[in-house]
Write a protein that holds these residues in place. Structure first.
Motif, PDB file in Angstrom:
ATOM      1  N   TYR A  94     -38.283  77.641 -19.143  1.00 31.57           N
ATOM      2  CA  TYR A  94     -38.895  78.100 -17.903  1.00 31.57           C
ATOM      3  C   TYR A  94     -40.281  78.670 -18.128  1.00 31.57           C
ATOM      4  O   TYR A  94     -40.524  79.363 -19.124  1.00 31.57           O
ATOM      5  CB  TYR A  94     -37.982  79.143 -17.223  1.00 31.57           C
ATOM      6  CG  TYR A  94     -36.656  78.533 -16.918  1.00 31.57           C
ATOM      7  CD1 TYR A  94     -36.441  77.852 -15.717  1.00 31.57           C
ATOM      8  CD2 TYR A  94     -35.634  78.541 -17.867  1.00 31.57           C
ATOM      9  CE1 TYR A  94     -35.226  77.227 -15.456  1.00 31.57           C
ATOM     10  CE2 TYR A  94     -34.419  77.913 -17.619  1.00 31.57           C
ATOM     11  CZ  TYR A  94     -34.216  77.258 -16.418  1.00 31.57           C
ATOM     12  OH  TYR A  94     -33.032  76.620 -16.177  1.00 31.57           O
ATOM     13  N   LYS A  95     -41.167  78.358 -17.173  1.00 33.53           N
ATOM     14  CA  LYS A  95     -42.514  78.897 -17.261  1.00 33.53           C
ATOM     15  C   LYS A  95     -42.559  80.253 -16.578  1.00 33.53           C
ATOM     16  O   LYS A  95     -42.341  80.360 -15.377  1.00 33.53           O
ATOM     17  CB  LYS A  95     -43.522  77.963 -16.592  1.00 33.53           C
ATOM     18  CG  LYS A  95     -44.888  78.616 -16.473  1.00 33.53           C
ATOM     19  CD  LYS A  95     -46.034  77.653 -16.567  1.00 33.53           C
ATOM     20  CE  LYS A  95     -47.381  78.375 -16.507  1.00 33.53           C
ATOM     21  NZ  LYS A  95     -47.688  79.077 -17.766  1.00 33.53           N
ATOM     22  N   HIS A  96     -42.822  81.288 -17.377  1.00 32.24           N
ATOM     23  CA  HIS A  96     -43.014  82.627 -16.813  1.00 32.24           C
ATOM     24  C   HIS A  96     -44.315  83.194 -17.333  1.00 32.24           C
ATOM     25  O   HIS A  96     -44.843  82.743 -18.354  1.00 32.24           O
ATOM     26  CB  HIS A  96     -41.859  83.553 -17.223  1.00 32.24           C
ATOM     27  CG  HIS A  96     -40.559  83.221 -16.556  1.00 32.24           C
ATOM     28  ND1 HIS A  96     -40.316  83.507 -15.234  1.00 32.24           N
ATOM     29  CD2 HIS A  96     -39.445  82.619 -17.026  1.00 32.24           C
ATOM     30  CE1 HIS A  96     -39.088  83.095 -14.918  1.00 32.24           C
ATOM     31  NE2 HIS A  96     -38.539  82.547 -15.996  1.00 32.24           N
ATOM     32  N   HIS A  97     -44.805  84.192 -16.613  1.00 33.39           N
ATOM     33  CA  HIS A  97     -46.010  84.872 -17.084  1.00 33.39           C
ATOM     34  C   HIS A  97     -45.630  85.831 -18.204  1.00 33.39           C
ATOM     35  O   HIS A  97     -44.734  86.657 -18.036  1.00 33.39           O
ATOM     36  CB  HIS A  97     -46.664  85.651 -15.947  1.00 33.39           C
ATOM     37  CG  HIS A  97     -47.845  86.434 -16.397  1.00 33.39           C
ATOM     38  ND1 HIS A  97     -49.041  85.834 -16.718  1.00 33.39           N
ATOM     39  CD2 HIS A  97     -48.006  87.754 -16.636  1.00 33.39           C
ATOM     40  CE1 HIS A  97     -49.893  86.757 -17.131  1.00 33.39           C
ATOM     41  NE2 HIS A  97     -49.298  87.940 -17.087  1.00 33.39           N
ATOM     42  N   VAL A  98     -46.312  85.711 -19.332  1.00 32.66           N
ATOM     43  CA  VAL A  98     -46.063  86.628 -20.446  1.00 32.66           C
ATOM     44  C   VAL A  98     -47.257  87.574 -20.542  1.00 32.66           C
ATOM     45  O   VAL A  98     -48.388  87.129 -20.702  1.00 32.66           O
ATOM     46  CB  VAL A  98     -45.881  85.854 -21.768  1.00 32.66           C
ATOM     47  CG1 VAL A  98     -45.670  86.826 -22.923  1.00 32.66           C
ATOM     48  CG2 VAL A  98     -44.713  84.883 -21.669  1.00 32.66           C
ATOM     49  N   PRO A  99     -47.027  88.892 -20.416  1.00 35.73           N
ATOM     50  CA  PRO A  99     -48.148  89.840 -20.460  1.00 35.73           C
ATOM     51  C   PRO A  99     -48.946  89.705 -21.763  1.00 35.73           C
ATOM     52  O   PRO A  99     -48.388  89.442 -22.827  1.00 35.73           O
ATOM     53  CB  PRO A  99     -47.463  91.207 -20.388  1.00 35.73           C
ATOM     54  CG  PRO A  99     -46.141  90.945 -19.762  1.00 35.73           C
ATOM     55  CD  PRO A  99     -45.742  89.565 -20.190  1.00 35.73           C
TER      56      PRO A  99
END
Lengths: 124, 531, 447
Positions: free
Chosen positions: C78-83
């Protein structure tokens, strides 16, 4: 009247009537170091002489405990599961592992007696 | 401090920061108010630091919940809340309690702690690789497939083997892949061969893998010269032997000179030769395992090709396969056709002649390691890979030659490969144990060497300097070890007893940890322990 | 060569100390016939950093990154935003370039984050203990099945039809060696009657929720049925963010949880490296594979951490080990732990709600298209739609229009005709309304 015999794998076996108690020798407990875990055989398990019957673990090593003689497991020292340190504190007493109803008393008779085992350890 | 029977401190208050006993760096009377010491900070588990803050800004969206199948979470998770600066400080402080190859020589034999170039990191993070979905349409992933194809070419060319399975995720996973290919090949031949021969000097993963793959393990003894007993090995061969698993160079850091003979005997007996490639870094660019008769060998990209160890992973363990095993490689398979490169992901779609034994994992393997390894290979080139192997071997022999007068080297007469093996007989009767000796190295600013492995040598100390150290660095290391060995032999044991003294922690109570395992943080854990 | 510190002079001096005429003398144990010259290797020679960077950048440019297009692929990654803080921290030398923490006195950093990781995984999954990671979700699932076979001393493993097909194949590859794996029928958008398949020989049932089509499964009745027959329930989670919103498997009676942790802290990386999460109940601890970190004290009574219970592992137990695993996913655990620490309770629950809200909105818009049918009624951030034509061709056509529409079910189940028109669509916090517009209008054109 009880009689104790020893194996070259450093188990001891004490015969009382037709029931025998099995544990590891002081020499084995010292070479293992601090025992952290024991795995005991289930009741009624049939074991053969020299067959794997239990496991004893220190931090860095796991060793199988072999049955000195064949028979059926009649008791296991479940106190060791909570307090494995008993194996170090009193290996040939409170640190016993399991009891067996022997299938063949002849197997017991063939094992080393205390004097022979002491000599065996000396030679190591 | 008195200890209770769980080995934990008693009478400790539960504050946000667990109180810390005075440090060990300086005498006790120099304890500080904070418990910290200059640049050395103590750091509590993050669960004791949370106070309801957040490190991300996300809108508070409300949902109806009626599309959740009736299994909406009822209870809180129990995670702490911290802001970004707090989280960064926490992990930076933790990082400072670690030894690393970037900060010092890391002589762990059989682990290959070599330099990890930063270009590799940069390349792996290119969005075209790092932000690429494994199931994106294949027309949009042609560059990634081309990268894998190029890496496959490097691996097959360097090993002289015809095929390679790329999906295994680490060395042990690669071993398993190789052994399953052997199993499949035997099945195709209609033969039942339950036994696998493993030298007693092998890595623990070898017997574990053989057992995992459904074989029984038969150990082969070592000779006094540190090589496998090839006569004993040949005597054990028979129609029930599936394979041998042999490491070469072996775990004593020695080349198995009879390898070609052994391979021939194994093949004549109808068995396969699995080579543990953990030590390929000694011979890459010099010797092709295919020329030695190998049927399958995993390659630890995190050792030989310098993808970082990362505190225990991730790794990658592609397996090169001989013609005898290539057909059984697991899916996915990479093929080229008119449209370009294509992954075959379903066994039923395998091309003619291919009989994949199954699948090792979801998707296509450790792409993030592939991009790093290819970057490393292209940087070195074939000449640099060869030079790196030569330098690794040269450095290990230099260490061996410089220390064998004071430390006992069981096989010190001949040259070694990339690792110098010593044993602890030089410590006999000194009052210094092998462990003491290793821990004293920590106080000197070095990570200890590998100890007690390989098992065939009593009190083994295995030093792998790798090609990444300058001569100055090696000389300093040798000087320290030489002096330590001399001190120990002179029975000046103060610096050894209870070492390390200068690390973030003194020796840890592993017995207590194993007897009463505490494997997760719990609220007020210390109160429980005091019961 | 920039990575090699030894100079020609150094090499000469070192050879002199060793007493060898040249470096090949050190390779004297290698049979002469096996010594290969450079010409044996048809490969390029050394290159500078700039040239290598150029070559790799060219390859990368031939891929469409998830962030470069309206993007809706999931199905296990899954594509998530990684800080930004995550990648900065994991690249610190002390984390990146350290080994497995075998010397605890100088590896407390790694050991403590692994302890934090184990705690986080246990909390998220609602289980008592978790290990310090396995390779990924699929291998964790296979290890869970082997563990269940050991615990129950039974061989039969029943896999739900909703288990990711790659996971199912990974399990079959390993667990058919030690027992018999059977797969329940694939029933997109509904739960198969897996309870009917459980019998007295069953070691475990393996159920993924949300399943590969996105459907949320109710695990409690399956757990109860399994336990009644002496079998274990293995719960599989491929989208770990879902546990910010859904009842954890531990609260639904699962005995082992095997999960993919990629969604938190880790990039898509074309399939790896990822991080396998593995949690269970304390009574099964000794049968658990993989490394474990435990809390203890040092010689001065200070809290510290060590690898523990290692007698289960290959380097001690050899052929009797619970698994052959050695290297795991250390640095990916760290990324997971840091990201989850940044999120915290509030961040993770908000993130999960946003994901669900996005997916719900997109599902409604797609279902409104003529000929498109929403197959999954209960889902988290991923659902399946049935298209009026084969999904594989539609995805390819949309890719040509610059929209990555999702994963056609046929990519995973190429022989299952009933799956031919199914498209698995994921929406996360990274998707915007413009992404939705682009997908909807491109689909309208193609359908």
């Amino acid at each position: 009247m009880s009689e104790v015999r020893y194996t070259d794998q450093h188990e001891w076996i004490r015969l009382e009537g037709d029931e025998a108690t099995v544990g590891i020798t002081k020499y084995a407990a010292e070479s293992l170091g601090d025992v952290v875990f024991v795995e005991l055989p289930p009741l009624a398990k049939t074991v053969t002489a020299g067959g794997e019957a239990a496991v004893v673990e220190s931090v860095k090593a796991a060793s199988d405990i072999y049955a000195p003689a064949g028979g059926t497991v009649t008791a296991a020292n479940s106190a060791l599961e909570k307090e494995p340190s008993k194996v170090n504190e009193d290996p040939e007493g409170a640190g016993w592992f399991f009891k067996l109803k022997l299938a063949d008393a002849g197997e017991f008779a063939k094992l080393m007696d205390a004097a022979a085992y002491a000599k065996f350890v000396e030679g190591l | 401090m008195t200890m209770n029977n769980q080995g934990r401190p008693t009478s400790v208050e539960t504050s946000r920061r667990a109180p810390i006993a005075p440090g060990t760096h300086t005498p006790e009377e120099l304890s500080t108010i904070s418990g910290d010491r200059g640049l050395d900070h103590e750091e509590a588990p993050i669960f004791e630091l949370g106070h309801g803050a957040t490190g991300v800004d996300l809108p508070d969206v409300q949902i109806s919940g009626d599309r959740l199948g009736g299994v909406r979470r009822k209870d809180a998770i129990g995670l702490p809340g911290l802001s970004e600066p707090e989280v960064i400080r926490h992990y930076v402080r933790l990082s400072r309690m670690n030894y690393a190859i970037d900060s010092g020589l890391y002589p762990l034999g059989s682990c290959t702690m070599k330099h990890n170039p930063r270009l590799n990191e940069k390349m792996a993070r290119l969005p075209g690789f790092g932000d690429l979905h494994p199931l994106a349409p294949q027309s949009t992933t042609q560059g990634a497939l081309e990268l894998i194809s190029q890496l496959m070419n490097w691996l097959t060319t360097l090993t002289g083997m015809p095929a390679v399975a790329m999906s295994p995720k680490a060395g042990a996973h690669g071993e398993l892949c190789g052994m399953l290919a052997i199993r499949a090949a035997l099945q195709a031949r209609g033969e039942h061969r339950p036994r696998v021969l493993v030298p007693e000097s092998a890595h623990g993963t070898n017997p574990a893998t053989a057992a995992f793959a459904g074989f029984t393990v038969d150990e082969v003894p070592a000779l006094p010269n540190g090589r496998v007993d090839s006569e004993a090995l040949k005597a054990k061969l028979g129609p029930d032997v599936a394979a041998i698993m042999l490491t070469n160079p072996n775990t004593c850091g020695l080349f198995e000179g009879e390898i070609i003979d052994i391979a021939k005997a194994v093949h004549d007996a109808g068995a396969y030769f699995y080579c543990d490639g953990a030590n390929f870094n000694a011979i890459a660019g010099k010797v092709r395992p295919g020329d030695l008769g190998v049927d399958a060998m995993h390659i630890n990209l995190h050792k030989t090709f310098s993808t970082p160890h990362g505190g225990g992973g991730p790794g990658a363990g592609p397996v090169v396969l001989s013609d005898r095993l290539a057909a059984y490689a697991p899916v996915p398979l990479l093929v080229a056709d008119a449209q370009g490169l294509r992954l075959i992901e379903d066994r039923d779609d395998a091309p003619d002649g291919a009989k994949p034994f199954g699948r090792m994992c979801a998707f296509h393997g450790q792409m993030g390691m592939f991009s790093r390894a290819l970057t490393y290979m292209l940087s070195h080139g074939r000449d640099g890979v060869r030079q790196a192997s030569e330098d690794a071997v040269l450095s290990a022999n230099y260490v061996l030659a410089s220390l064998k007068d004071v430390m006992s080297a069981p096989f010190g007469d001949g040259p070694c490969m990339h690792e110098a093996l010593f044993d602890d007989s030089f410590l006999h009767d000194t009052g210094v144990t092998t462990l003491d000796f290793a821990k004293a190295m920590i106080d000197e600013g070095y990570h200890p060497m590998t100890m007690y492995f390989p098992l065939v040598v009593h009190g083994a100390m295995l030093i792998e300097p790798t090609e990444s150290e300058s001569k100055d660095s090696l000389d300093r290391f040798i000087h320290v070890l030489h002096t330590l060995a001399t001190e120990a032999k002179a029975k000046r044991i103060e610096r050894f007893a209870g070492a390390p003294h200068l690390a973030p922690r003194r020796r840890l109570d592993e017995t207590a940890a194993a007897r009463k395992p505490v494997l997760r943080w719990k609220r007020e854990p210390l109160k429980e322990a005091a019961e | 060569m920039r990575y090699l510190p030894l100079t020609a002079d150094d090499r000469r001096a070192m050879l002199a100390k060793i007493g060898a005429p040249n470096v090949d003398a050190l390779f004297r144990d290698v049979p002469k016939s096996a010594m290969a010259g450079l010409s044996a290797f048809d490969l390029p020679d050394t290159q500078g950093e700039m040239e290598v960077e150029r070559a790799l950048t060219r390859l990368a440019a031939r891929n469409v990154a998830a962030g470069a297009a309206p993007f809706f692929c999931g199905a296990g990654a899954y594509k998530h935003h990684v800080p930004s803080a995550v990648d900065h921290l994991i690249q610190r030398s002390e984390f990146l370039t350290s080994y497995t923490p075998y010397q605890p006195e100088i590896a407390q950093g790694t050991l403590q984050y692994l302890f934090e990781f184990q705690t986080q995984v246990a909390l998220l999954t609602g289980m008592e203990v978790a290990n310090a990671s396995l390779y990924d979700g699929s291998t964790a699932t296979a290890e869970a099945v082997l563990m269940a076979q050991r615990i129950t001393k039974r061989g039969k493993a029943i896999l739900s039809g909703g288990l990711h097909p790659h996971y199912a194949e990974t399990v079959e590859t390993l667990a058919n060696l030690t027992g018999k794996v059977s797969r329940a029928p694939v029933t997109p958008g509904s739960a198969e009657d897996i309870i009917a398949l459980i019998d007295d020989e069953t070691a475990c049932v393996v159920v993924q929720s949300p399943d590969v089509f996105g459907l949320i499964r109710n695990l409690r009745p399956i757990a109860d049925a399994a336990h009644a027959k002496g079998a274990l329930l293995i719960a599989v989670v491929t989208e770990i963010v879902s546990l910010g919103l859904l009842e954890p498997p531990g609260a639904q009676g699962a005995d082992i949880v095997a999960a993919e942790g990629q969604s938190i802290g880790n990039g898509l990386n074309f399939g790896g490296p990822y991080v396998g999460l593995f949690a269970t109940q304390e009574k099964f601890l000794r049968q658990m594979p993989g490394r474990l970190t435990g809390e203890t004290v040092d010689a001065q009574g200070r809290r510290g951490y060590v690898l523990t219970l290692s007698t289960r592992e290959q380097h001690i137990r050899r052929e009797k080990a619970t698994s052959n695993i050695c290297t795991n996913s250390g640095l990916c655990c760290l990324a997971f732990t840091i990201h989850l620490s940044l999120l915290g309770e509030e961040g993770l629950t908000r993130l999960a709600r946003i994901n669900h809200a996005k997916a719900s909105a997109l599902a409604d818009r797609l279902a409104a298209l003529p000929g498109v049918e929403l197959v999954t009624s209960a889902f988290f951030n991923e659902f399946t739609v049935k298209l009026p034509k084969p999904a594989g061709a539609v995805v390819e056509a949309l890719a040509q229009k610059g929209v990555i529409a999702g994963v056609p079910a046929s990519r995973l189940l190429s022989r299952d005709r009933a799956c031919e028109n199914l498209l698995i669509v994921a929406a996360t916090e990274t998707n915007t309304d413009e992404d939705f517009d682009a997908l909807v209008s491109a689909l309208e054109e193609v359908l």
